[in-house]
Scaffold this motif. Structure first.
Motif, mmCIF file in Angstrom:
data_model
loop_
_atom_site.group_PDB
_atom_site.id
_atom_site.type_symbol
_atom_site.label_atom_id
_atom_site.label_comp_id
_atom_site.label_asym_id
_atom_site.label_seq_id
_atom_site.Cartn_x
_atom_site.Cartn_y
_atom_site.Cartn_z
ATOM 1 N N LYS A 148 0.834 -1.217 0.000
ATOM 2 C CA LYS A 148 0.000 0.000 0.000
ATOM 3 C C LYS A 148 0.865 1.261 0.000
ATOM 4 C CE LYS A 148 -3.809 -2.406 0.388
ATOM 5 N NZ LYS A 148 -3.476 -3.399 -0.650
ATOM 6 N N ALA A 149 2.105 1.145 0.490
ATOM 7 C CA ALA A 149 2.987 2.314 0.576
ATOM 8 C C ALA A 149 4.389 1.878 0.174
ATOM 9 C CB ALA A 149 2.992 2.857 2.000
ATOM 10 N N TRP A 150 5.045 2.681 -0.644
ATOM 11 C CA TRP A 150 6.407 2.332 -1.069
ATOM 12 C C TRP A 150 7.210 3.597 -1.327
ATOM 13 C CZ3 TRP A 150 7.487 4.115 -6.019
ATOM 14 C CH2 TRP A 150 6.375 4.381 -6.850
ATOM 15 N N VAL A 151 8.518 3.449 -1.204
ATOM 16 C CA VAL A 151 9.423 4.563 -1.513
ATOM 17 C C VAL A 151 10.627 3.979 -2.245
ATOM 18 C CG1 VAL A 151 10.679 4.431 0.704
ATOM 19 C CG2 VAL A 151 10.618 6.581 -0.565
ATOM 20 N N ALA A 152 11.114 4.697 -3.258
ATOM 21 C CA ALA A 152 12.335 4.293 -3.964
ATOM 22 C C ALA A 152 13.459 5.228 -3.517
ATOM 23 C CB ALA A 152 12.125 4.386 -5.475
ATOM 24 N N ILE A 153 14.510 4.653 -2.928
ATOM 25 C CA ILE A 153 15.659 5.466 -2.499
ATOM 26 C C ILE A 153 16.775 5.221 -3.500
ATOM 27 C CG2 ILE A 153 17.213 6.040 -0.607
ATOM 28 C CD1 ILE A 153 15.244 4.776 1.325
ATOM 29 N N ASP A 154 17.183 6.273 -4.205
ATOM 30 C CA ASP A 154 18.039 6.097 -5.372
ATOM 31 C C ASP A 154 18.850 7.353 -5.630
ATOM 32 O OD1 ASP A 154 18.876 5.214 -8.088
ATOM 33 O OD2 ASP A 154 17.167 3.845 -7.904
ATOM 34 N N ASP A 155 20.012 7.184 -6.268
ATOM 35 C CA ASP A 155 20.749 8.389 -6.688
ATOM 36 C C ASP A 155 20.412 8.753 -8.129
ATOM 37 O OD1 ASP A 155 22.165 6.335 -7.938
ATOM 38 O OD2 ASP A 155 24.135 7.222 -7.561
ATOM 39 N N ILE A 156 19.457 8.026 -8.726
ATOM 40 C CA ILE A 156 18.906 8.396 -10.039
ATOM 41 C C ILE A 156 17.702 9.304 -9.791
ATOM 42 C CG2 ILE A 156 17.486 7.497 -11.951
ATOM 43 C CD1 ILE A 156 19.319 5.160 -12.198
ATOM 44 N N ASP A 157 17.613 10.392 -10.528
ATOM 45 C CA ASP A 157 16.466 11.303 -10.387
ATOM 46 C C ASP A 157 15.290 10.729 -11.174
ATOM 47 O OD1 ASP A 157 14.598 13.346 -10.454
ATOM 48 O OD2 ASP A 157 16.136 14.923 -10.532
ATOM 49 N N PHE A 158 14.246 10.328 -10.460
ATOM 50 C CA PHE A 158 13.113 9.690 -11.139
ATOM 51 C C PHE A 158 12.264 10.666 -11.959
ATOM 52 C CE2 PHE A 158 13.916 5.922 -8.415
ATOM 53 C CZ PHE A 158 13.926 4.970 -9.428
ATOM 54 N N SER A 159 12.577 11.966 -11.909
ATOM 55 C CA SER A 159 11.952 12.899 -12.875
ATOM 56 C C SER A 159 12.271 12.426 -14.281
ATOM 57 C CB SER A 159 12.535 14.307 -12.724
ATOM 58 O OG SER A 159 12.149 14.865 -11.509
ATOM 59 N N TRP A 160 13.494 11.900 -14.453
ATOM 60 C CA TRP A 160 13.925 11.457 -15.789
ATOM 61 C C TRP A 160 13.052 10.304 -16.286
ATOM 62 C CZ3 TRP A 160 19.640 10.944 -13.774
ATOM 63 C CH2 TRP A 160 20.092 12.215 -13.382
ATOM 64 N N ALA A 161 12.673 9.411 -15.351
ATOM 65 C CA ALA A 161 11.800 8.290 -15.726
ATOM 66 C C ALA A 161 10.393 8.811 -16.040
ATOM 67 C CB ALA A 161 11.744 7.269 -14.597
ATOM 68 N N ASP A 162 9.895 9.700 -15.165
ATOM 69 C CA ASP A 162 8.533 10.218 -15.354
ATOM 70 C C ASP A 162 8.405 11.001 -16.666
ATOM 71 O OD1 ASP A 162 7.938 9.082 -12.937
ATOM 72 O OD2 ASP A 162 7.742 10.964 -11.828
ATOM 73 N N SER A 163 9.511 11.606 -17.107
ATOM 74 C CA SER A 163 9.452 12.431 -18.327
ATOM 75 C C SER A 163 9.188 11.582 -19.574
ATOM 76 C CB SER A 163 10.751 13.228 -18.495
ATOM 77 O OG SER A 163 11.814 12.387 -18.926
ATOM 78 N N VAL A 164 9.484 10.277 -19.496
ATOM 79 C CA VAL A 164 9.262 9.385 -20.651
ATOM 80 C C VAL A 164 8.361 8.214 -20.252
ATOM 81 C CG1 VAL A 164 11.387 9.966 -21.907
ATOM 82 C CG2 VAL A 164 11.467 8.206 -20.127
ATOM 83 N N LYS A 165 7.535 8.422 -19.235
ATOM 84 C CA LYS A 165 6.686 7.356 -18.688
ATOM 85 C C LYS A 165 5.787 6.722 -19.750
ATOM 86 C CE LYS A 165 2.486 7.344 -15.909
ATOM 87 N NZ LYS A 165 2.106 5.999 -16.248
ATOM 88 N N VAL A 166 5.735 5.387 -19.724
ATOM 89 C CA VAL A 166 4.809 4.678 -20.614
ATOM 90 C C VAL A 166 3.642 4.155 -19.785
ATOM 91 C CG1 VAL A 166 6.538 4.010 -22.345
ATOM 92 C CG2 VAL A 166 6.129 2.513 -20.364
ATOM 93 N N THR A 167 2.550 3.830 -20.448
ATOM 94 C CA THR A 167 1.369 3.297 -19.762
ATOM 95 C C THR A 167 1.761 2.043 -18.982
ATOM 96 O OG1 THR A 167 0.135 4.069 -21.657
ATOM 97 C CG2 THR A 167 -1.048 2.635 -20.135
ATOM 98 N N GLY A 168 1.266 1.946 -17.762
ATOM 99 C CA GLY A 168 1.570 0.748 -16.965
ATOM 100 C C GLY A 168 2.728 0.950 -16.004
ATOM 101 N N THR A 169 3.572 1.948 -16.262
ATOM 102 C CA THR A 169 4.660 2.253 -15.320
ATOM 103 C C THR A 169 4.162 3.332 -14.365
ATOM 104 O OG1 THR A 169 6.344 1.749 -16.978
ATOM 105 C CG2 THR A 169 7.059 3.082 -15.123
ATOM 106 N N PRO A 170 4.393 3.163 -13.059
ATOM 107 C CA PRO A 170 3.891 4.195 -12.128
ATOM 108 C C PRO A 170 4.706 5.481 -12.227
ATOM 109 C CG PRO A 170 5.212 2.568 -10.942
ATOM 110 C CD PRO A 170 5.113 2.081 -12.368
ATOM 111 N N LEU A 171 4.089 6.594 -11.852
ATOM 112 C CA LEU A 171 4.865 7.819 -11.648
ATOM 113 C C LEU A 171 5.736 7.604 -10.418
ATOM 114 C CD1 LEU A 171 2.199 10.565 -12.363
ATOM 115 C CD2 LEU A 171 4.386 10.326 -13.560
ATOM 116 N N MET A 172 6.975 8.021 -10.481
ATOM 117 C CA MET A 172 7.946 7.659 -9.446
ATOM 118 C C MET A 172 8.400 8.826 -8.579
ATOM 119 S SD MET A 172 8.685 4.351 -9.740
ATOM 120 C CE MET A 172 10.166 4.338 -8.746
ATOM 121 N N LYS A 173 8.505 10.006 -9.175
ATOM 122 C CA LYS A 173 9.203 11.096 -8.489
ATOM 123 C C LYS A 173 8.625 11.389 -7.102
ATOM 124 C CE LYS A 173 12.160 14.453 -8.065
ATOM 125 N NZ LYS A 173 13.578 14.115 -7.809
#
Length: 272
Positions: free
Chosen positions: A188-213
Motif C-alpha cells: 500500500k505504501a512504497w518509496v524508492a531510495i536512489d541516486d537516479i532522479d526519477f523525474s527522468w523516468a517520469d518524463s518518458v513514462k509509458v502506460t503501466g509504469t507508475p509515476l515515481m518522483k
C-alpha cells in the motif's frame, strides 16, 4: 545471663580464608580471566546492540526499493566497470566501503515503519553481490532484503531516440519497480531510495509504469542516505503522497521540464 556473654563470643569460628570474600561466595567457581574477557566483550556488544531501538514486526504492506551505489556505498569508494551497458563494481565491497551513517539511517527508516526491503539496484544481478548486501545489512542489524525487482531490457524506443543514458536507466528501473508492484498487490505504501532522479523516468513514462518522483528520495551519491533523506522516506511510507488521475499529465509535464533543465545544465555532457 550476664557472665555467659563473653564465653559465647569466644566460641565464634575463625573466618575461613576465601579470597577475602568470606563463606558467602563459596559456591562461585575460581576466576577465569579468559572467560571474564569474553563475558565483558559480550556485555559490551549487548550494550551497543541495545542502544539501537528494537525493530517492529515486518509490515509487508510497506516497501523500500533500495539502490546501493550512491545510496549505501558512497560514489568512488569502489571502482566501477561497464558490463553489458550496466555499471557494476569491479570487486566485492568491504564493510568499511559502505557508509556507516547511511546504514544507520536506513535502519532508522525500517525501525520507524516496519517496511521490507526490495533491492532495485544493479547489485541484484549477481549472487555474490546480493550476498554482499545481505551481509552488510545483517551486520548493522537491518533485516536482509525480502526480494529484488525483475531485470528488464532498456527501452528500444528510447535508445532509438538517442536519449541520455541516465534517462534510459531511470525509465527501465521505474518499469522494473512497477512490474514488481503489480505482482504484490498487498503493498500500500512504497518509496524508492536512489541516486537516479526519477523525474527522468517520469518524463518518458509509458502506460503501466507508475509515476515515481513523488514516491522517491534522491540521494547525493557522495553522502548516501542522510538523516533528512531518512525523514523524507518515513514521511512517504507513513503518509503516501497520491497523484490523482487528473493530475498525471501535469506531473509528467513537470518531470519533462526538470529533465530538460538538467540536460541544459550538463551542456552536452551525460546526466550521470
Amino acid at each position: 545471663g550476664m557472665p555467659t556473654e563473653p564465653s559465647r563470643k569466644r566460641k565464634e569460628p575463625e573466618p575461613v580464608e576465601d579470597l577475602g570474600l568470606g563463606g558467602l561466595y563459596d559456591f562461585l567457581p575460581p576466576p577465569d580471566p579468559e572467560n571474564d574477557k569474553a563475558t565483558a566483550a559480550k556485555a559490551r556488544k549487548a550494550e551497543q546492540a541495545s542502544t539501537k531501538p528494537k525493530l517492529p514486526p515486518t509490515d509487508r504492506s510497506r516497501v523500500i526499493f533500495l539502490d546501493v551505489d550512491g545510496v549505501l556505498l558512497p560514489a568512488g569508494s569502489v571502482e566501477m566497470i561497464y558490463i553489458d551497458g550496466v555499471m557494476l563494481p569491479v570487486r566485492a565491497a568491504k564493510e568499511a566501503d559502505f557508509s556507516r551513517v547511511a546504514l544507520q539511517n536506513l535502519r532508522s527508516i525500517v525501525q520507524q515503519t516496519g517496511a521490507t526491503i526490495v533491492v532495485s539496484s544493479e547489485w541484484r544481478r549477481r549472487e555474490e553481490m546480493r550476498d554482499n548486501i545481505r551481509r552488510t545489512l545483517t551486520a548493522q542489524d537491518i533485516p536482509g532484503f525480502q526480494d529484488s525487482t525483475p531485470i528488464f531490457q532498456p527501452s528500444a524506443e528510447l535508445i532509438k531516440q538517442r536519449l541520455d543514458q541516465a534517462i534510459i536507466w531511470a525509465e527501465r528501473r521505474a518499469r522494473e519497480i512497477g512490474s514488481w508492484l503489480k505482482q504484490h498487490k498487498e503493498v500500500k505504501a512504497w518509496v524508492a531510495i536512489d541516486d537516479i532522479d526519477f523525474s527522468w523516468a517520469d518524463s518518458v513514462k509509458v502506460t503501466g509504469t507508475p509515476l515515481m518522483k513523488h514516491r522517491s528520495v534522491l540521494t547525493n551519491p557522495k553522502h548516501c542516505i542522510t538523516e533528512k533523506d531518512a525523514d523524507e522516506a518515513v514521511r512517504i511510507l507513513l503518509n503516501p503522497p497520491v497523484i490523482a488521475p487528473g493530475e498525471e499529465a501535469d506531473a509528467i509535464a513537470a518531470a519533462r521540464y526538470l529533465t530538460e533543465e538538467a540536460l541544459a545544465k550538463c551542456a552536452g555532457a551525460p546526466l550521470m
